[in-house]
Motif scaffolding. Structure first.
Motif, PDB file in Angstrom:
ATOM      1  N   MET A  26       0.827  -1.208   0.000  1.00 36.60           N
ATOM      2  CA  MET A  26       0.000   0.000   0.000  1.00 36.60           C
ATOM      3  C   MET A  26       0.860   1.257   0.000  1.00 36.60           C
ATOM      4  SD  MET A  26      -3.339  -0.759   2.334  1.00 36.60           S
ATOM      5  CE  MET A  26      -4.299   0.511   1.500  1.00 36.60           C
ATOM      6  N   LEU A  27       1.902   1.255   0.804  1.00 31.97           N
ATOM      7  CA  LEU A  27       2.763   2.428   0.870  1.00 31.97           C
ATOM      8  C   LEU A  27       3.510   2.632  -0.450  1.00 31.97           C
ATOM      9  CD1 LEU A  27       4.177   2.127   4.503  1.00 31.97           C
ATOM     10  CD2 LEU A  27       2.375   3.642   3.666  1.00 31.97           C
ATOM     11  N   GLN A  28       3.829   1.542  -1.131  1.00 34.28           N
ATOM     12  CA  GLN A  28       4.525   1.667  -2.412  1.00 34.28           C
ATOM     13  C   GLN A  28       3.667   2.377  -3.450  1.00 34.28           C
ATOM     14  OE1 GLN A  28       5.885  -2.224  -3.594  1.00 34.28           O
ATOM     15  NE2 GLN A  28       7.278  -2.405  -1.853  1.00 34.28           N
ATOM     16  N   VAL A  29       2.357   2.115  -3.470  1.00 40.58           N
ATOM     17  CA  VAL A  29       1.518   2.757  -4.481  1.00 40.58           C
ATOM     18  C   VAL A  29       1.282   4.232  -4.159  1.00 40.58           C
ATOM     19  CG1 VAL A  29       0.342   0.583  -4.979  1.00 40.58           C
ATOM     20  CG2 VAL A  29      -0.730   2.219  -3.427  1.00 40.58           C
ATOM     21  N   LEU A  30       1.587   4.646  -2.936  1.00 43.51           N
ATOM     22  CA  LEU A  30       1.447   6.056  -2.577  1.00 43.51           C
ATOM     23  C   LEU A  30       2.665   6.876  -2.974  1.00 43.51           C
ATOM     24  CD1 LEU A  30      -0.113   5.800   0.998  1.00 43.51           C
ATOM     25  CD2 LEU A  30      -1.295   6.047  -1.197  1.00 43.51           C
ATOM     26  N   PRO A 129      -7.294  16.855  -4.888  1.00 43.26           N
ATOM     27  CA  PRO A 129      -7.081  16.579  -6.309  1.00 43.26           C
ATOM     28  C   PRO A 129      -5.631  16.189  -6.595  1.00 43.26           C
ATOM     29  CG  PRO A 129      -8.442  18.525  -6.049  1.00 43.26           C
ATOM     30  CD  PRO A 129      -7.970  18.147  -4.666  1.00 43.26           C
ATOM     31  N   GLY A 130      -5.464  15.109  -7.312  1.00 40.26           N
ATOM     32  CA  GLY A 130      -4.132  14.596  -7.605  1.00 40.26           C
ATOM     33  C   GLY A 130      -3.603  13.645  -6.559  1.00 40.26           C
ATOM     34  N   GLY A 131      -4.268  13.565  -5.397  1.00 39.96           N
ATOM     35  CA  GLY A 131      -3.855  12.641  -4.348  1.00 39.96           C
ATOM     36  C   GLY A 131      -4.297  11.222  -4.653  1.00 39.96           C
ATOM     37  N   THR A 132      -3.770  10.272  -3.908  1.00 39.70           N
ATOM     38  CA  THR A 132      -4.007   8.857  -4.172  1.00 39.70           C
ATOM     39  C   THR A 132      -4.880   8.235  -3.096  1.00 39.70           C
ATOM     40  OG1 THR A 132      -1.869   8.624  -5.287  1.00 39.70           O
ATOM     41  CG2 THR A 132      -2.925   6.599  -4.518  1.00 39.70           C
ATOM     42  N   VAL A 133      -5.861   7.476  -3.535  1.00 44.05           N
ATOM     43  CA  VAL A 133      -6.667   6.627  -2.659  1.00 44.05           C
ATOM     44  C   VAL A 133      -6.239   5.184  -2.899  1.00 44.05           C
ATOM     45  CG1 VAL A 133      -8.981   5.803  -2.103  1.00 44.05           C
ATOM     46  CG2 VAL A 133      -8.625   8.221  -2.673  1.00 44.05           C
ATOM     47  N   ALA A 134      -5.903   4.466  -1.827  1.00 40.20           N
ATOM     48  CA  ALA A 134      -5.473   3.069  -1.939  1.00 40.20           C
ATOM     49  C   ALA A 134      -6.338   2.204  -1.031  1.00 40.20           C
ATOM     50  CB  ALA A 134      -4.002   2.922  -1.569  1.00 40.20           C
TER      51      ALA A 134
END
Length: 262
Positions: A26-30, A129-134
């Protein structure tokens, strides 16, 4: 949905260890090397539990806040993780303004909510906006742990557990979770399967069952004493067959999906 009141310690010793298997992924995709930041990004961990993901994110430099519906989870994580703020709240109505977090995580939360689509939309709402939801979920289909619980419950009454309305449910797969993110208005959604080995002492795993955690725990707690005793005997016999070096080593998989808020 059953409230896990005062079950934080039992959850941490049992199913919390299982859910921690996806934290690194999860942290990697952020991490976004294309948009490096010179200041700590704000991260909200929804369904923070005992704070394992929040702790790891803080160690990676995020300014972390956690939220959980169960007060005992909030109390435990607040005591153990200084520098991270934890509060009480639940999907699909989080107590935050629109777009105030740079990243939002929900580790094995969407599996348990009554309104998955509305809940993912709420995660998107609080993300800038532009932030990531995982998000992670347990996929449909058999697994070593599922097979173990099937054996344990074969001598019990009907399985218990929350069943959401079919109109609200979604396909528990990569494609199904990706569609939830797309419906919520997230862009660039991607989903993939994460695998790891869950290692635990049988007696620690059984703590979660006795405490009534997850569907297996709800089933156990709903049984009369003789059925509970039979379930425990089956568990002891099966785990004695499966364990090595005093531990169970169970291959586990999850679906991880992420998308960008707009």
């Amino acid at each position: 949905m059953r409230a896990w009141k005062n079950l934080a310690e039992a959850y941490e010793a049992s199913f919390g260890r299982l859910c921690a298997g996806t934290i690194d992924s999860m942290l990697q995709v952020l991490e976004d090397p294309a948009t490096p930041s010179t200041f700590p990004r704000r991260l909200l961990d929804v369904g923070s539990g005992t704070g394992a993901l929040a702790r790891a994110a803080a160690a990676c430099g995020f300014n972390v806040e956690g939220v959980d519906r169960e007060l005992s989870m909030v109390d435990l994580s607040t005591r153990r993780i200084p520098g991270v703020r934890f509060g009480v709240g639940a999907l699909p109505a989080l107590p935050y303004l629109d777009g105030i977090f740079d990243a939002v995580t929900a580790n094995f939360v969407i599996n348990h909510v009554a309104r998955p689509a509305a809940s993912v939309a709420e995660l998107a709402r609080v993300c800038a906006p532009g932030g990531t939801v995982a998000i992670t979920i347990w996929p449909a289909g058999p697994s070593p742990l599922y097979d173990l619980w099937s054996d344990v419950t074969a001598c019990a009454g009907p399985p218990r557990g929350t069943r959401i309305h079919p109109d609200q449910d979604f396909e528990r797969s990569e494609a199904g979770l990706a569609r939830l993110l797309e419906t919520a208005g997230l862009e660039g959604e991607k989903a993939f399967t994460v695998s790891w080995t869950f290692s635990i002492r049988p007696e620690d795993l059984w703590l979660g069952v006795v405490a009534g955690i997850a569907s297996i725990g709800e089933t156990y707690r709903s049984q009369p004493p003789d059925a509970r005793a039979s379930m425990q005997k089956v568990f002891a016999r099966r785990t004695a067959q499966l364990s090595r070096d005093g531990l169970l080593h169970l291959r586990s998989t999850a679906v991880l999906a992420s998308g960008r808020a707009t």
